[in-house]
Write a protein that holds these residues in place. Structure first.
Motif, short mmCIF file in Angstrom:
data_model
loop_
_atom_site.label_atom_id
_atom_site.label_comp_id
_atom_site.label_asym_id
_atom_site.label_seq_id
_atom_site.Cartn_x
_atom_site.Cartn_y
_atom_site.Cartn_z
N GLY A 197 37.20 -15.76 -34.11
CA GLY A 197 36.81 -15.22 -33.00
C GLY A 197 36.58 -13.64 -33.12
N PHE A 198 37.39 -12.67 -34.12
CA PHE A 198 38.10 -12.00 -34.66
C PHE A 198 37.94 -11.87 -35.96
CE2 PHE A 198 40.62 -12.99 -30.09
CZ PHE A 198 39.93 -11.79 -29.55
N ASN A 199 37.40 -10.08 -36.14
CA ASN A 199 37.00 -9.79 -37.48
C ASN A 199 38.23 -8.79 -38.04
OD1 ASN A 199 36.43 -7.16 -36.44
ND2 ASN A 199 33.79 -7.61 -37.21
N SER A 200 38.96 -8.49 -36.91
CA SER A 200 40.34 -7.99 -37.05
C SER A 200 41.38 -7.71 -35.94
CB SER A 200 39.50 -5.99 -37.77
OG SER A 200 38.92 -5.87 -36.41
N ALA A 201 42.58 -6.76 -36.99
CA ALA A 201 43.79 -7.38 -36.08
C ALA A 201 44.01 -6.06 -34.91
CB ALA A 201 45.14 -7.28 -37.17
N GLU A 202 42.60 -5.28 -35.54
CA GLU A 202 42.59 -4.18 -34.47
C GLU A 202 41.69 -4.11 -32.94
OE1 GLU A 202 44.02 -2.47 -37.77
OE2 GLU A 202 42.63 -3.87 -37.75
N ALA A 203 40.42 -5.24 -33.46
CA ALA A 203 39.41 -6.24 -32.64
C ALA A 203 40.83 -6.83 -31.55
CB ALA A 203 38.76 -6.53 -32.85
N ALA A 204 41.80 -7.89 -32.45
CA ALA A 204 42.49 -8.82 -31.68
C ALA A 204 42.93 -7.89 -30.75
CB ALA A 204 43.00 -10.25 -32.71
N TYR A 205 43.90 -7.18 -31.49
CA TYR A 205 44.86 -6.84 -30.00
C TYR A 205 44.24 -5.56 -29.33
CZ TYR A 205 48.76 -3.83 -28.48
OH TYR A 205 49.98 -3.47 -27.87
N GLU A 206 43.20 -5.39 -29.86
CA GLU A 206 42.47 -4.68 -28.17
C GLU A 206 42.23 -6.06 -26.91
OE1 GLU A 206 41.13 -1.67 -26.76
OE2 GLU A 206 42.06 -0.80 -28.37
N ALA A 207 41.58 -6.53 -27.68
CA ALA A 207 41.00 -7.78 -26.50
C ALA A 207 42.20 -8.31 -25.91
CB ALA A 207 40.55 -9.06 -27.27
N TYR A 208 43.65 -8.74 -26.79
CA TYR A 208 44.50 -9.02 -25.74
C TYR A 208 45.60 -8.10 -24.35
CZ TYR A 208 49.87 -9.30 -25.02
OH TYR A 208 50.67 -8.97 -24.20
N LYS A 209 45.15 -7.07 -25.36
CA LYS A 209 45.08 -5.78 -24.07
C LYS A 209 44.92 -5.87 -22.54
CE LYS A 209 45.26 -1.67 -26.02
NZ LYS A 209 45.01 -0.41 -26.78
N THR A 210 43.02 -5.52 -22.79
CA THR A 210 41.81 -5.99 -21.56
C THR A 210 42.21 -7.34 -21.05
OG1 THR A 210 40.64 -5.04 -23.11
CG2 THR A 210 39.00 -6.60 -21.39
N GLN A 211 42.83 -9.01 -22.03
CA GLN A 211 43.50 -9.95 -21.48
C GLN A 211 44.50 -9.80 -20.43
OE1 GLN A 211 42.79 -13.29 -23.09
NE2 GLN A 211 44.52 -13.36 -22.97
N SER A 212 45.52 -9.14 -21.35
CA SER A 212 46.44 -8.70 -20.24
C SER A 212 46.77 -7.68 -18.94
CB SER A 212 47.53 -8.37 -21.30
OG SER A 212 48.50 -8.55 -22.49
N ALA A 213 45.53 -7.21 -19.24
CA ALA A 213 45.84 -5.64 -17.70
C ALA A 213 44.53 -6.34 -16.94
CB ALA A 213 44.54 -5.05 -18.50
N ALA A 214 43.64 -7.27 -17.08
CA ALA A 214 43.15 -8.02 -16.48
C ALA A 214 43.88 -9.18 -15.25
CB ALA A 214 41.93 -9.52 -17.08
N ALA A 215 45.08 -10.00 -16.21
CA ALA A 215 46.06 -10.48 -15.64
C ALA A 215 46.79 -9.84 -14.26
CB ALA A 215 47.08 -11.29 -16.81
N VAL A 216 47.47 -8.64 -14.90
CA VAL A 216 48.21 -7.70 -13.54
C VAL A 216 46.92 -7.71 -12.61
CG1 VAL A 216 49.41 -5.65 -13.50
CG2 VAL A 216 49.16 -7.14 -15.85
N ILE A 217 46.40 -7.03 -13.27
CA ILE A 217 44.96 -7.05 -11.66
C ILE A 217 45.23 -8.43 -10.64
CG2 ILE A 217 42.49 -6.37 -10.78
CD1 ILE A 217 42.80 -4.38 -13.67
N ALA A 218 44.77 -9.36 -11.47
CA ALA A 218 44.49 -10.40 -10.54
C ALA A 218 45.87 -11.39 -9.83
CB ALA A 218 44.33 -12.17 -11.85
N GLU A 219 46.97 -10.69 -10.36
CA GLU A 219 48.67 -10.91 -9.89
C GLU A 219 48.02 -10.60 -8.74
OE1 GLU A 219 50.98 -12.16 -13.78
OE2 GLU A 219 50.96 -10.35 -12.16
#
Length: 219
Positions: A197-219
């Motif tokens: 689902g990702f074409n680069s490590a950079e894109a994957a890591y950006e998605a990880y950061k976004t997902q982590s931030a959303a998880a923190v907000i959800a808590e």
């Protein structure tokens, strides 16, 4: 067809009585509607059930095969110690890899390459050379006496594979007085994100950061 037949018979038998003919036409239409409401439609259904399975075995580990904790105790200025952190994919899901390295920073006097004293602020206590395949991502940040670097590994890491070492050794800066630090450890954290689902490590890591931030907000 029943409606047409009734109309035709009415026309032949009662040609001179328009009112009766009209009544028969109306009756024939009513009959047709009643028949239409009772029609049964042919139907059929079918289903295909395929067997699927999910692979959720995304797992990594950090290893330092040549690091000796005893050799890292009581370090002196300019002393170098072997430290070779690598990330291992010990799962079955192909992944992109990122890592953060937190290096303690010091402020005070150091001896520079010209053997002259420099007064420094927030200088890394340790120096190292980044390993092959790793690149700096973003700008390092300083907080609570540490500078945090984020590194991205360029290749997809398959199951049982491992990265090159983030670095092979670290060297203590040439300080000339006690830097007065309580914590002089180097902290390393590795991250794995599925490569699909990702074409680069950079894109994957950006998605990880976004997902982590959303998880923190959800808590």
């Amino acid at each position: 067809m029943a409606s047409n037949n009734i109309v035709e018979k009415s026309d032949r038998k009662v040609k001179g009585t328009k009112r009766l003919a009209a009544g028969l036409v109306a009756a024939s239409l009513t009959a047709a509607l009643a028949i239409g409401g009772s029609i049964a439609y042919l139907t059929d259904t079918d289903m295909i059930q395929n067997q699927f399975s999910l692979d959720t075995n995304l797992s990594i580990a950090l290893e330092e095969a040549n690091f000796d904790e005893e050799s890292a105790k009581g370090l002196l200025p300019t002393q170098e110690v072997t430290k070779d952190p690598k990330v291992i994919n010990d799962g079955s899901v192909d992944a992109y890899i990122a890592a953060t390295v937190k290096v303690p920073v010091m402020s005070g006097k150091v001896l520079n390459a010209d053997n002259k004293i420099d007064n420094v602020v927030d200088l890394d206590l340790y120096a190292y050379e980044l390993g092959e395949g790793w690149t700096l991502y973003g700008t390092p940040t300083i907080e609570d006496g540490f500078k945090t670097y984020t590194y991205i590994y360029s290749d997809v890491l398959g199951g049982t594979a491992k990265t090159n070492a983030i670095f092979d050794s670290v060297k203590v800066v040439n300080f000339t007085e006690d830097p007065g630090l309580d914590d002089v450890n180097i902290d390393i954290t590795a991250y794995a994100i599925q490569s699909h689902g990702f074409n680069s490590a950079e894109a994957a890591y950006e998605a990880y950061k976004t997902q982590s931030a959303a998880a923190v907000i959800a808590e």
